[in-house]
Design a protein around this motif. Structure first.
Motif, mmCIF file in Angstrom:
data_model
loop_
_atom_site.group_PDB
_atom_site.id
_atom_site.type_symbol
_atom_site.label_atom_id
_atom_site.label_comp_id
_atom_site.label_asym_id
_atom_site.label_seq_id
_atom_site.Cartn_x
_atom_site.Cartn_y
_atom_site.Cartn_z
ATOM 1 N N PHE B 139 -45.720 42.248 -31.858
ATOM 2 C CA PHE B 139 -44.806 42.721 -32.905
ATOM 3 C C PHE B 139 -44.709 44.240 -32.888
ATOM 4 N N ASN B 140 -45.861 44.902 -32.816
ATOM 5 C CA ASN B 140 -45.882 46.367 -32.804
ATOM 6 C C ASN B 140 -45.157 46.922 -31.585
ATOM 7 N N LEU B 141 -45.424 46.327 -30.426
ATOM 8 C CA LEU B 141 -44.827 46.845 -29.190
ATOM 9 C C LEU B 141 -43.307 46.638 -29.214
ATOM 10 N N TYR B 142 -42.882 45.496 -29.716
ATOM 11 C CA TYR B 142 -41.439 45.225 -29.679
ATOM 12 C C TYR B 142 -40.698 45.970 -30.787
ATOM 13 N N VAL B 143 -41.198 45.826 -32.001
ATOM 14 C CA VAL B 143 -40.457 46.364 -33.156
ATOM 15 C C VAL B 143 -40.652 47.870 -33.293
ATOM 16 N N MET B 144 -41.892 48.303 -33.244
ATOM 17 C CA MET B 144 -42.177 49.714 -33.525
ATOM 18 C C MET B 144 -42.031 50.600 -32.289
ATOM 19 N N GLU B 145 -42.480 50.100 -31.129
ATOM 20 C CA GLU B 145 -42.472 50.972 -29.933
ATOM 21 C C GLU B 145 -41.266 50.740 -29.030
ATOM 22 N N GLY B 146 -40.501 49.690 -29.362
ATOM 23 C CA GLY B 146 -39.277 49.481 -28.594
ATOM 24 C C GLY B 146 -39.488 48.945 -27.192
ATOM 25 N N TYR B 147 -40.597 48.294 -26.931
ATOM 26 C CA TYR B 147 -40.812 47.700 -25.605
ATOM 27 C C TYR B 147 -39.933 46.464 -25.459
ATOM 28 N N SER B 148 -39.492 46.209 -24.289
ATOM 29 C CA SER B 148 -38.770 44.968 -24.029
ATOM 30 C C SER B 148 -39.813 43.865 -23.794
ATOM 31 N N HIS B 149 -39.368 42.641 -23.816
ATOM 32 C CA HIS B 149 -40.302 41.534 -23.587
ATOM 33 C C HIS B 149 -40.879 41.590 -22.187
ATOM 34 N N LYS B 150 -40.040 42.088 -21.277
ATOM 35 C CA LYS B 150 -40.508 42.227 -19.892
ATOM 36 C C LYS B 150 -41.651 43.248 -19.820
ATOM 37 N N ASP B 151 -41.438 44.384 -20.522
ATOM 38 C CA ASP B 151 -42.470 45.430 -20.524
ATOM 39 C C ASP B 151 -43.732 44.931 -21.216
ATOM 40 N N ILE B 152 -43.519 44.181 -22.313
ATOM 41 C CA ILE B 152 -44.679 43.645 -23.046
ATOM 42 C C ILE B 152 -45.452 42.701 -22.135
ATOM 43 N N GLY B 153 -44.685 41.876 -21.412
ATOM 44 C CA GLY B 153 -45.336 40.948 -20.486
ATOM 45 C C GLY B 153 -46.193 41.686 -19.461
ATOM 46 N N LYS B 154 -45.646 42.798 -18.932
ATOM 47 C CA LYS B 154 -46.384 43.596 -17.923
ATOM 48 C C LYS B 154 -47.611 44.227 -18.538
ATOM 49 N N ALA B 155 -47.437 44.755 -19.757
ATOM 50 C CA ALA B 155 -48.545 45.501 -20.384
ATOM 51 C C ALA B 155 -49.688 44.571 -20.770
ATOM 52 N N LEU B 156 -49.320 43.380 -21.247
ATOM 53 C CA LEU B 156 -50.365 42.478 -21.754
ATOM 54 C C LEU B 156 -50.757 41.407 -20.745
#
Lengths: 474, 186
Positions: B139-156
């Motif tokens: 939630f934080n990465l997508y909503v607050m930091e503006g990460y895309s789901h692809k980026d979130i997938g890579k990061a996590l």
């Protein structure tokens, strides 16, 4: 993004929260200590300042012609003072260990006397063409011409712009010319003093380059000021080399000695003949500029002679005859018939004399082309010590062993000290950079040995052989 | 305390001094951004202590890697990226298995946004903190930091689809909690 997301984002976007006071201390304690880096530009400045200072203090190389030009300012005001040190400006480090020696040599150039006749001829020859050209220049251009070294050399007839007196000009001119004669010698002194400079030069390459630079300057001076210029020689050794070679030779030994050894001597002279001998040498040499060559080193020689003799072997055979008739006493007669046969069995043995010599040679080197040179050398071999071993006939015709082969260490020769002569002709071929290969013919004549003990045989031999070796120029 | 009035040229000087090891300059930079970064860390953490741990680790990384900041782009964005990455790594190191119950995707009343609007920042932050770790991070990465789901997938290290589903679940959970709050308040 859904609306709920947007609302939450808008609410929290710029939110801040207070942190505890201890947090910074915890962060600070984990940050690694970093030293303040030195200002790079400051280091660069220091380096840029030190480099030329070190360079000029260590090399002290100066182009004499440029040194001359720099000493002659816009107005040429010469003095009768030849004591101007040639080592100013770009001179040698005055802290050199043998500075006093250098100074003495330099001072000695003051007393150099030039052959007046050749000097006058030289100036007359120079003055013919240059005066006319110089006089055609305007006064401004004459000044300009004088301020450059080239002009100074080209127009020697007018030593000073300031002076109007012809006699004064003439005297000054003569002074200039004399100094120009002295110049090569000053360079010679510089070369001598290079040994002091080399204390401060770190690498062999730098020494080599500095020497070559001095030599080039010196040779340029000689070429320019000839024929009246005094002869200068390269006093610094730049042709030192080390060598190693092997040789094979044949010799004709002859033996002599006191009368008590006559039989042995006669037998040896007939029974011993020359065999292939070997030697190996190494040493150090020097090619002088004048073409002279000198060498000194060590030579390991093995002189082999073949000793042949026939050993007579006596063979006996016996035949026993037993009569089949009873003799008077009732037994059989037994007769034994023995016959003898002699056989000559040839033996060959190599008798050896091993010598260690100190050769001292002088010669002359004739360059043929860039890579080839012909060298002829001759000199003395100082025999340091020797050992010998072999067989010979004893006084009673028996075979005796002597030398190191003998259990009793019978010494036949006493060759602790001797002098022999050597001569060789070699072709040198430069194969790569400092390496050269050489080969040629070598002659070695051993006339006698100084025998401290008269109870010994003297050996004389002359060997002729071929040698091949390698030289490395230092 | 934060120094709000630092302008860009001052900040550049501070960064330069900090790179040279000037502790005072580093402290100044910390004080400038500590409030915002603390709020960021709080969003990723379960509680204040954890938020301060993430903050500590994050700032240490910022100061030790300061030489990697080339000067292009805003320093705050660069620092934020470092701290977010620190938070993600921290989360991955401190995985706590939640025995949570999958909630059904219930239909909610449409006034959840209105409810959120009435809440203060601190209350919203606390609400976010009640989310399970995985949901909260996504939630934080997508909503607050503006990460895309692809980026979130890579990061996590998760699938893009997992990121989407976790976000949806995070939203649903938030809404449920909001309604609960509303009901309790009401």
């Amino acid at each position: 993004m859904k609306r709920i997301d947007q609302i939450i984002k808008n609410k929290l976007k710029h939110s801040e929260m207070p942190v505890s006071d201890a947090l910074w201390s915890r962060i600070e304690s984990e940050i690694p200590l970093t030293k303040e880096r030195p200002k790079v530009w400051l280091l660069f400045l220091v380096f840029a300042f030190l480099t030329p200072v070190l360079y000029f203090s260590l090399t002290g190389v100066s182009n004499p012609s440029h040194a001359e030009a720099s000493n002659q300012q816009a107005s040429i005001d010469l003095t009768n003072d030849l004591s101007q040190k040639p080592f100013n400006n770009n001179g040698i480090n005055e802290d050199a260990k043998d500075y006093n020696r250098v100074q003495n040599e330099l001072n000695s150039t003051r007393n150099l006397r030039v052959n007046e006749t050749s000097f006058e001829n030289f100036t007359k020859e120079n003055n013919k063409n240059t005066n006319r050209a110089f006089n055609n220049l305007s006064s401004n251009n004459r000044t300009r011409a004088f301020t450059t070294n080239r002009a100074y050399k080209r127009f020697p007839s007018n030593a000073s712009i300031k002076s109007t007196s012809q006699n004064e000009n003439k005297n000054k001119l003569q002074l200039i010319e004399k100094r120009r004669f002295i110049n090569p010698v000053r360079n010679m002194v510089k070369l001598r003093s290079l040994t002091s400079v080399t204390n401060y030069i770190k690498s062999k390459k730098e020494i080599h380059e500095t020497k070559n630079k001095f030599l080039a300057d010196l040779k340029a001076d000689v070429n320019e000021y000839a024929p009246g210029c005094p002869q200068v020689f390269n006093l610094l050794p730049n042709g030192i080399y080390v060598y190693a070679d092997i040789a094979g030779s044949k010799s004709n030994p002859s033996f002599s000695g006191s009368a008590s050894f006559n039989d042995i001597i006669e037998q040896k002279n007939t029974a011993e003949s020359s065999s292939l001998s070997y030697s190996a040498s190494f040493g150090i040499g020097h090619n002088w500029d004048s073409g002279l060559v000198s060498e000194i080193g060590l030579n390991f020689n093995q002189l082999n002679t073949s000793f042949s003799y026939n050993e007579i072997r006596i063979l006996a055979s016996s035949m026993i005859t037993i009569d089949t008739i009873y003799n008077d006493t009732g037994g059989y007669n037994i007769t034994r018939d023995t016959t003898h046969k002699t056989e000559n069995i040839p033996y060959n043995r190599t008798n050896v004399i091993k010598m260690v010599d100190l050769p001292i040679k002088l010669g002359y080197r004739i360059p043929i082309n860039k890579n080839l040179a012909l060298t002829a050398k001759g000199g003395l071999n100082l025999n340091l010590f020797s050992t010998n071993s072999g067989l010979t006939f004893g006084n009673e015709g028996d075979i005796i062993t002597y030398g190191t082969d003998s259990n009793e260490e019978v010494q036949l020769y006493k060759t602790n000290l001797g002098i022999s002569y050597t001569g060789e002709i070699d072709i040198d071929y430069k194969i790569w950079d400092r390496f050269s290969l050489y080969g040629g013919l070598r002659v070695h004549h051993y006339p006698s040995n100084f025998s401290l003990n008269s109870n010994a045989i003297q050996l004389k031999f002359t060997s002729i052989g071929a040698n091949m070796g390698l030289k490395y120029r230092l | 305390m934060s120094l709000r009035s630092i302008n860009n040229s001052n900040e550049t000087q501070l960064i330069t001094l900090c790179k040279q090891g000037d502790r005072y300059a580093c402290k100044q930079l910390f004080e400038t951004y500590s409030g915002k970064m603390m709020a960021l860390c709080f969003r990723f953490a379960r509680d204040r202590n954890e938020a301060e741990d993430i903050m500590q680790e994050g700032f240490v990384r910022v100061f030790t890697k300061l030489h990697l900041y080339s000067g292009t782009g805003s320093f705050e964005s660069w620092m934020k990226r470092v701290i977010v990455n620190t938070a993600i790594k921290y989360r991955q190191k401190h995985i706590v298995k939640h025995n949570y119950i999958e909630l059904d995707n219930l239909k909610f009343m449409d006034n959840s946004e209105d409810i959120i609007d009435q809440l203060s920042k601190e209350e919203i932050l606390k609400l976010i903190q009640t989310l399970p770790d995985g949901y909260r991070t996504v939630f934080n990465l997508y909503v607050m930091e503006g990460y895309s789901h692809k980026d979130i997938g890579k990061a996590l290290g998760i699938e893009e689809g997992t990121s989407r589903s976790q976000l949806a679940k995070a939203r649903n959970l938030l809404k449920k909690k909001l309604l609960k709050l509303y009901k309790l308040a009401g």
